[in-house]
Design a protein around this motif. Sequence first.
Motif, mmCIF file in Angstrom:
data_model
loop_
_atom_site.group_PDB
_atom_site.id
_atom_site.type_symbol
_atom_site.label_atom_id
_atom_site.label_comp_id
_atom_site.label_asym_id
_atom_site.label_seq_id
_atom_site.Cartn_x
_atom_site.Cartn_y
_atom_site.Cartn_z
ATOM 1 N N MET A 169 18.060 -1.120 58.177
ATOM 2 C CA MET A 169 17.679 -0.091 59.211
ATOM 3 C C MET A 169 17.278 -0.665 60.471
ATOM 4 O O MET A 169 16.307 -1.511 60.495
ATOM 5 C CB MET A 169 16.648 0.864 58.219
ATOM 6 N N SER A 170 17.361 0.313 61.326
ATOM 7 C CA SER A 170 17.141 -0.324 62.949
ATOM 8 C C SER A 170 15.697 -0.056 63.158
ATOM 9 O O SER A 170 15.149 0.914 62.708
ATOM 10 C CB SER A 170 18.036 0.609 63.927
ATOM 11 N N ASP A 171 15.082 -1.058 63.909
ATOM 12 C CA ASP A 171 13.589 -1.100 64.353
ATOM 13 C C ASP A 171 13.432 -0.404 65.607
ATOM 14 O O ASP A 171 12.429 -0.014 65.889
ATOM 15 C CB ASP A 171 13.144 -2.487 64.452
ATOM 16 N N ALA A 172 14.531 -0.422 66.398
ATOM 17 C CA ALA A 172 14.485 0.332 67.686
ATOM 18 C C ALA A 172 14.209 1.778 67.745
ATOM 19 O O ALA A 172 14.359 2.466 66.774
ATOM 20 C CB ALA A 172 15.702 -0.039 68.476
ATOM 21 N N ALA A 173 13.495 1.838 68.890
ATOM 22 C CA ALA A 173 13.217 3.489 69.062
ATOM 23 C C ALA A 173 14.370 4.117 69.190
ATOM 24 O O ALA A 173 15.284 3.718 69.771
ATOM 25 C CB ALA A 173 12.344 3.523 70.203
ATOM 26 N N PRO A 174 14.478 5.330 69.179
ATOM 27 C CA PRO A 174 15.683 6.360 69.332
ATOM 28 C C PRO A 174 15.974 6.362 70.773
ATOM 29 O O PRO A 174 15.047 6.308 71.680
ATOM 30 C CB PRO A 174 15.374 7.666 68.745
ATOM 31 N N PRO A 175 17.367 6.800 71.156
ATOM 32 C CA PRO A 175 17.709 7.045 72.612
ATOM 33 C C PRO A 175 16.656 8.167 73.045
ATOM 34 O O PRO A 175 16.480 8.950 72.592
ATOM 35 C CB PRO A 175 19.183 7.378 72.318
ATOM 36 N N MET B 257 13.736 9.587 65.762
ATOM 37 C CA MET B 257 13.707 8.297 65.052
ATOM 38 C C MET B 257 14.419 8.125 63.802
ATOM 39 O O MET B 257 15.070 7.450 63.542
ATOM 40 C CB MET B 257 12.219 7.748 64.906
ATOM 41 N N ARG B 258 14.402 9.285 63.162
ATOM 42 C CA ARG B 258 15.016 9.441 61.881
ATOM 43 C C ARG B 258 16.383 9.665 62.071
ATOM 44 O O ARG B 258 17.000 8.829 61.479
ATOM 45 C CB ARG B 258 14.621 10.742 61.002
ATOM 46 N N ALA B 259 16.984 10.341 63.074
ATOM 47 C CA ALA B 259 18.283 10.417 63.281
ATOM 48 C C ALA B 259 19.095 9.075 63.688
ATOM 49 O O ALA B 259 20.222 8.982 63.520
ATOM 50 C CB ALA B 259 18.592 11.422 64.514
ATOM 51 N N ALA B 260 18.197 8.172 64.294
ATOM 52 C CA ALA B 260 18.594 7.010 64.820
ATOM 53 C C ALA B 260 18.460 5.829 64.000
ATOM 54 O O ALA B 260 18.727 4.686 63.965
ATOM 55 C CB ALA B 260 17.812 6.428 66.170
ATOM 56 N N VAL C 157 8.751 16.357 56.799
ATOM 57 C CA VAL C 157 9.649 17.413 57.177
ATOM 58 C C VAL C 157 10.849 16.371 58.112
ATOM 59 O O VAL C 157 11.918 16.984 57.942
ATOM 60 C CB VAL C 157 8.996 18.382 58.166
ATOM 61 N N SER C 158 10.462 15.734 58.994
ATOM 62 C CA SER C 158 11.375 15.020 59.867
ATOM 63 C C SER C 158 12.699 14.219 58.881
ATOM 64 O O SER C 158 13.613 14.207 59.406
ATOM 65 C CB SER C 158 10.801 14.030 60.690
ATOM 66 N N MET C 159 12.093 13.767 57.586
ATOM 67 C CA MET C 159 12.753 13.266 56.601
ATOM 68 C C MET C 159 13.432 14.334 55.902
ATOM 69 O O MET C 159 14.158 13.981 54.815
ATOM 70 C CB MET C 159 12.073 12.137 55.879
ATOM 71 N N ARG C 160 13.555 15.367 56.175
ATOM 72 C CA ARG C 160 14.143 16.559 55.450
ATOM 73 C C ARG C 160 13.472 16.660 54.019
ATOM 74 O O ARG C 160 14.368 17.208 53.148
ATOM 75 C CB ARG C 160 15.694 16.365 55.295
ATOM 76 N N ALA C 161 12.265 16.385 53.868
ATOM 77 C CA ALA C 161 11.600 16.548 52.685
ATOM 78 C C ALA C 161 10.336 17.570 52.502
ATOM 79 O O ALA C 161 9.329 17.416 52.205
ATOM 80 C CB ALA C 161 10.950 15.319 52.107
ATOM 81 N N ALA C 162 10.883 18.746 53.191
ATOM 82 C CA ALA C 162 10.164 19.780 53.428
ATOM 83 C C ALA C 162 9.521 20.440 51.881
ATOM 84 O O ALA C 162 8.373 20.936 51.809
ATOM 85 C CB ALA C 162 10.713 21.028 54.156
#
Length: 467
Positions: A1-7, A307-310, A382-387
């Motif tokens: 999994m990428s460590d970089a910040a998202p675009p 970040m989750r999307a990236a 919520v960002s990980m779709r675990a609402a």
Amino acid sequence: MSDAAPPDLAPPGTKPVSPLKKVLANAGQLLSGRVVNAVVGLAYIALTYRSLGKEAAGVLVLINAFAQFLGEAAHFQSWQTLITYGAAPLLDDDKRRFQQVLRLSMLLDLISGVLGVILGVLGAWFFWQELRWPEGTNGYGALYALSIGVMTSATGVGLLRLFDRFRFLAAEQAISSFVRMVGCAICAFTHAPLPYFLLAWAAGTFASFAYIAAIAFWDLKRRGLLRGFSLIGPTSQDLPGVWRFALATNFSGTLDVGFTHVLTMIVGAMLGPAQAASWRIGKQVADGMAKPARLMVPALYPELAKMRAAGSQQAMNKLAVQIALIGGAAAGVLLLVSLLAGYWILEKVVGPGYGAAAGVMNWQVAAAAIGVMTLPLEPMLVSMRAAGSALTVRLVVVIAYLAALGPLINTFGLTGAGAALVAAALGMGIGMYFMARRRLARLAAEEDSARTTKDDEGPSYDHAHGV
């Protein structure tokens, strides 16, 4: 999994900013808007009370509170759906999929707006006596309930958060308050009766909605995201779990909104109006002290979603820890101020004789401080779709708190209610932490499994043959 910040989704040519600085800057912009809103809001409230008198102004406040409660309880948290499911297609420049998420968010707003208006109109018309409204005001209340349909411009708010347009969001409530102030000033100058003040307050709600909708439309058009867009088309297709997510965030938001009102009513029913007033005053001061730190939450959601999307799990963890540390420092200051100056604050701000509420306020501030320390956890879920996981924690804690509240109040009075609130805040934080930890572990396992499968497949036929 990428460590970089998202675009970064900022306009071209903009210098990249670290996620933490962006969250703090956006929260600061929201805070500046709240400060302006507080000053202007005080002006229109003063005009209302001075012109109508205590009794008529109280009726207006009751009607507005009824509409606000239904507006907050009935509406979907569609901005969360838009951010969580719209960040990935926006990063990938998948215009068709983004427009589908936008269409779904608008549908959720339409459903909740219509539902809220229906409940508001029927409630005002048929239950005005139970709501303790004077005779003859149910018609005005029913008309005012029409504003519920535009009380939450959730899709527009979600778009501006996703596009990092927080400076425009900062003006939303200030515009509503400014329109109300102008309307109330006209009403005061002409000695207008209650219905016209209700009209002025409703005008502020409609103005706020129109402002957010116009800015969101302009930004969508500027980014070319409206080309080929149609209100008719697929909504939840190929978005697995999106309706479950929307319902979970809606129910969780309703629980959060209703919790404060229910607690006040229980305290009042068991200990009487005077103790309920002390509880409510302490809670308002505690929430007010914690509000600046909590403004990081709406700024945090879009960053975590990107970040989750990236696929930047470690970047998510890093940002969450940074926000938690800042929240922890703020929480310590809040609690220290309450313990050392709580009595003085209540006496000076609320009035003489209210300093006795400082004891329960310390418990309420402690609970608010715990909430500030743990504020990144629910946005992460919520960002990980675990609402659904966040809702489960909130539901369990609320049920346990309400079950323990009666015996604690009977035994310890307001102190028991305050101590139980601290325990509930701890339970919420611990539950959210373990849910987030489990979800992160599951995502890491899925990434490892996908990477292993890809490695086992070996080079593709085209790559192996130089095609």
